[in-house]
Design an enzyme around this catalytic site. Structure first.
Site, PDB file in Angstrom:
ATOM      1  N   HIS A  72       0.834  -1.261   0.225  1.00 38.32           N
ATOM      2  CA  HIS A  72      -0.037   0.125   0.078  1.00 38.32           C
ATOM      3  C   HIS A  72       0.954   1.395  -0.207  1.00 38.32           C
ATOM      4  O   HIS A  72       1.639   1.509   0.784  1.00 38.32           O
ATOM      5  CB  HIS A  72      -1.023   0.087   1.302  1.00 38.32           C
ATOM      6  CG  HIS A  72      -2.162  -0.660   1.019  1.00 38.32           C
ATOM      7  ND1 HIS A  72      -3.188  -0.463   2.001  1.00 38.32           N
ATOM      8  CD2 HIS A  72      -2.365  -1.851   0.491  1.00 38.32           C
ATOM      9  CE1 HIS A  72      -4.281  -1.452   1.396  1.00 38.32           C
ATOM     10  NE2 HIS A  72      -3.632  -2.064   0.283  1.00 38.32           N
ATOM     11  N   TYR A 201      -9.244   5.374   7.901  1.00 33.89           N
ATOM     12  CA  TYR A 201      -9.309   5.828   9.378  1.00 33.89           C
ATOM     13  C   TYR A 201     -10.419   6.939   9.631  1.00 33.89           C
ATOM     14  O   TYR A 201     -10.113   8.079   9.019  1.00 33.89           O
ATOM     15  CB  TYR A 201      -7.974   6.290  10.036  1.00 33.89           C
ATOM     16  CG  TYR A 201      -6.774   4.937  10.203  1.00 33.89           C
ATOM     17  CD1 TYR A 201      -6.734   4.478  11.280  1.00 33.89           C
ATOM     18  CD2 TYR A 201      -6.048   4.818   8.806  1.00 33.89           C
ATOM     19  CE1 TYR A 201      -5.559   3.510  11.442  1.00 33.89           C
ATOM     20  CE2 TYR A 201      -5.197   3.872   9.267  1.00 33.89           C
ATOM     21  CZ  TYR A 201      -4.885   2.904  10.028  1.00 33.89           C
ATOM     22  OH  TYR A 201      -3.793   2.156  10.226  1.00 33.89           O
ATOM     23  N   PRO A 293      -3.831   0.034  18.904  1.00 36.10           N
ATOM     24  CA  PRO A 293      -3.598  -0.649  17.532  1.00 36.10           C
ATOM     25  C   PRO A 293      -3.953   0.811  16.380  1.00 36.10           C
ATOM     26  O   PRO A 293      -3.953   0.444  15.280  1.00 36.10           O
ATOM     27  CB  PRO A 293      -4.871  -1.578  17.514  1.00 36.10           C
ATOM     28  CG  PRO A 293      -5.983  -1.133  18.259  1.00 36.10           C
ATOM     29  CD  PRO A 293      -5.280  -0.605  19.514  1.00 36.10           C
ATOM     30  N   LYS A 297       1.083  -0.373  15.233  1.00 39.41           N
ATOM     31  CA  LYS A 297       2.569  -0.226  15.616  1.00 39.41           C
ATOM     32  C   LYS A 297       2.898  -1.585  16.429  1.00 39.41           C
ATOM     33  O   LYS A 297       4.075  -1.846  16.616  1.00 39.41           O
ATOM     34  CB  LYS A 297       2.860   1.065  16.544  1.00 39.41           C
ATOM     35  CG  LYS A 297       2.864   2.184  15.675  1.00 39.41           C
ATOM     36  CD  LYS A 297       3.921   2.128  14.639  1.00 39.41           C
ATOM     37  CE  LYS A 297       3.870   3.333  13.728  1.00 39.41           C
ATOM     38  NZ  LYS A 297       3.869   2.801  12.372  1.00 39.41           N
ATOM     39  N   TYR A 385       3.921   6.366  10.082  1.00 39.70           N
ATOM     40  CA  TYR A 385       3.084   5.253   9.587  1.00 39.70           C
ATOM     41  C   TYR A 385       3.935   4.168   8.840  1.00 39.70           C
ATOM     42  O   TYR A 385       3.772   3.079   9.319  1.00 39.70           O
ATOM     43  CB  TYR A 385       1.930   5.543   8.723  1.00 39.70           C
ATOM     44  CG  TYR A 385       0.930   4.866   8.493  1.00 39.70           C
ATOM     45  CD1 TYR A 385      -0.199   4.753   9.543  1.00 39.70           C
ATOM     46  CD2 TYR A 385       0.875   3.940   7.499  1.00 39.70           C
ATOM     47  CE1 TYR A 385      -1.181   3.685   9.293  1.00 39.70           C
ATOM     48  CE2 TYR A 385      -0.296   3.146   7.381  1.00 39.70           C
ATOM     49  CZ  TYR A 385      -1.270   2.984   8.400  1.00 39.70           C
ATOM     50  OH  TYR A 385      -2.218   1.900   8.151  1.00 39.70           O
TER      51      TYR A 385
END
Length: 394
Positions: A72, A201, A293, A297, A385
């Site tokens: 991704h 998100y 979560p 990580k 990220y």
């Protein structure tokens, strides 16, 4: 029985460390209190940082990940009726993440270990760690109703938050840092096509939501729920209705629903112990730290610990650099706290807290707007990220 490194726990951290050490010619034995089937039954994370992907390739267990995993280049933040894409590849000079489930990582590592002939003992009972500050540490346990003593140079505690490793450190040695969040994630696994090609998100006045996936035909969705909620009170229909209410309209309209094949509620907490070592015992992964979560990580941070201990042990056994052993905790904690910060920030920005009022909701949205409104802000999100660089060991 003797080995150079005794590894407690056959989850992905223990197996990855064992595979790396075996390839480097460093003898190791893994002991695990559960069965292989139980270990594989755990439904966990699915977003792998660039650093962990690279580490799996070094370990020689990336063939299936590289053929079946989903690279991704970005993900989306949805808030205040908007969708904002974070272009990971562009913002981090080519770094990406890989969508590949933790269960599959574990399966690949198990198969590689079995093929290598390295020893793993499952169904171990009453494991105890001894002489951790002395010159001759050892582990005792019961295997097939027989008492076993395993002498070793070092012990890697990869047995999770409730494992024996951290509990073997005397009281008063460790300092604990903890934050327990007043909500959890209700997650559903379903054999339905993903609603979007990248993760979404969502910050919503009803609470957080996440659209994730495991493959082109299997999805993983989450909604924030109160800490006291029970899975039995959530029918599939109730879940899908709640998820749709928290997503942007265009996303909700194309959501494909179906029967859940797994449903669970995960509590959210932040936890760190310092130091992450005691004599010849080194704590890795959930044995030393837990992250919410939200920032993806948990598994990646365990891999970071594995990388640090692996690099140090290479120096110890190849170059006699025993001085580096004392640096393990210091090196690990630098990256641990940075990952904790990012996970805390993502959790704070995307969830509805009990005291969230109209002002707080606007502040969350304004904070998100500020970060996505500039190249520097987007880069900050992106570089965290995909995973910050591993810390050097010297």
């Amino acid at each position: 029985m003797k080995t150079q490194v005794a590894i407690i726990g056959a989850g992905p951290a223990g197996l990855l460390l064992g595979q790396l050490l075996h390839k480097a010619g460093i003898d190791n034995i893994i002991i695990e209190r559960q069965t292989p089937e139980y270990v594989l039954s755990r439904i966990r994370a699915g977003v792998l940082e660039q650093g962990m992907v690279d580490l799996l390739r070094i370990a020689g267990v990336s063939q299936r990940m590289d053929s079946e995993g989903l690279p991704h280049d970005g993900f989306e933040l949805a808030f205040a009726g908007r969708r904002e894409r974070i272009d990971l590849k562009h913002l981090t000079d080519g770094k990406t993440v890989m969508i590949y489930g933790q269960t599959e990582v574990t399966r690949d590592l198990m198969q590689a270990r079995e093929a290598s002939g390295a020893k793993t003992f499952y169904n171990v009972k009453n494991a105890q760690l001894h002489d951790l500050k002395g010159n001759k540490p050892y582990v005792t346990f019961i295997l097939n109703n027989k008492a076993v003593r395993l002498d070793c140079d070092h012990i890697a505690g990869c047995d999770g938050f409730h494992g024996v490793s951290r509990q073997s450190i005397p009281e008063g040695v460790l300092k604990e840092f903890e934050r327990v969040y007043p909500f959890g994630w209700l997650g559903v696994l379903a054999d339905t096509p993903p609603v979007n090609e990248e993760l979404i998100y969502a910050n919503h006045e009803r609470g957080f939501a996440l659209c994730s996936m495991r493959s082109p035909t299997r999805t993983r969705y989450y909604v924030q729920v109160a800490a006291q909620e029970k899975v039995k009170d959530w029918s599939d229909q109730r879940f899908w209705d709640e998820l749709k209410s928290r997503l942007p309209v265009d996303i909700a309209e194309r959501l494909v629903t179906g029967p859940s094949i797994e449903k669970s509620i995960a509590p959210l907490r932040s936890y760190v112990v310092e130091p992450m070592q005691y004599g010849h015992l080194f704590l890795l992964g959930d044995a030393a730290h837990i992250v919410p979560p939200t920032g993806a990580k948990g598994l990646n941070l365990a891999a970071s610990d594995v990388n640090t201990l692996y690099r140090i042990l290479l120096k110890v056994y190849r170059d006699g650099r025993t001085d580096l052993l004392e640096r393990y905790s210091e090196v690990c904690l630098k990256r641990v706290w940075k990952a904790e910060r990012f996970s805390w920030w993502m959790t704070s920005m995307l969830h509805k807290f009990p005291d969230t009022d109209a002002f707080s909701q606007r502040m969350q949205q304004t904070e998100l707007d500020y970060f996505v409104g500039s190249e520097a802000g987007r880069k900050t999100i992106a570089e965290n990220y995909v995973g910050l660089p591993f810390e050097p060991i010297e």
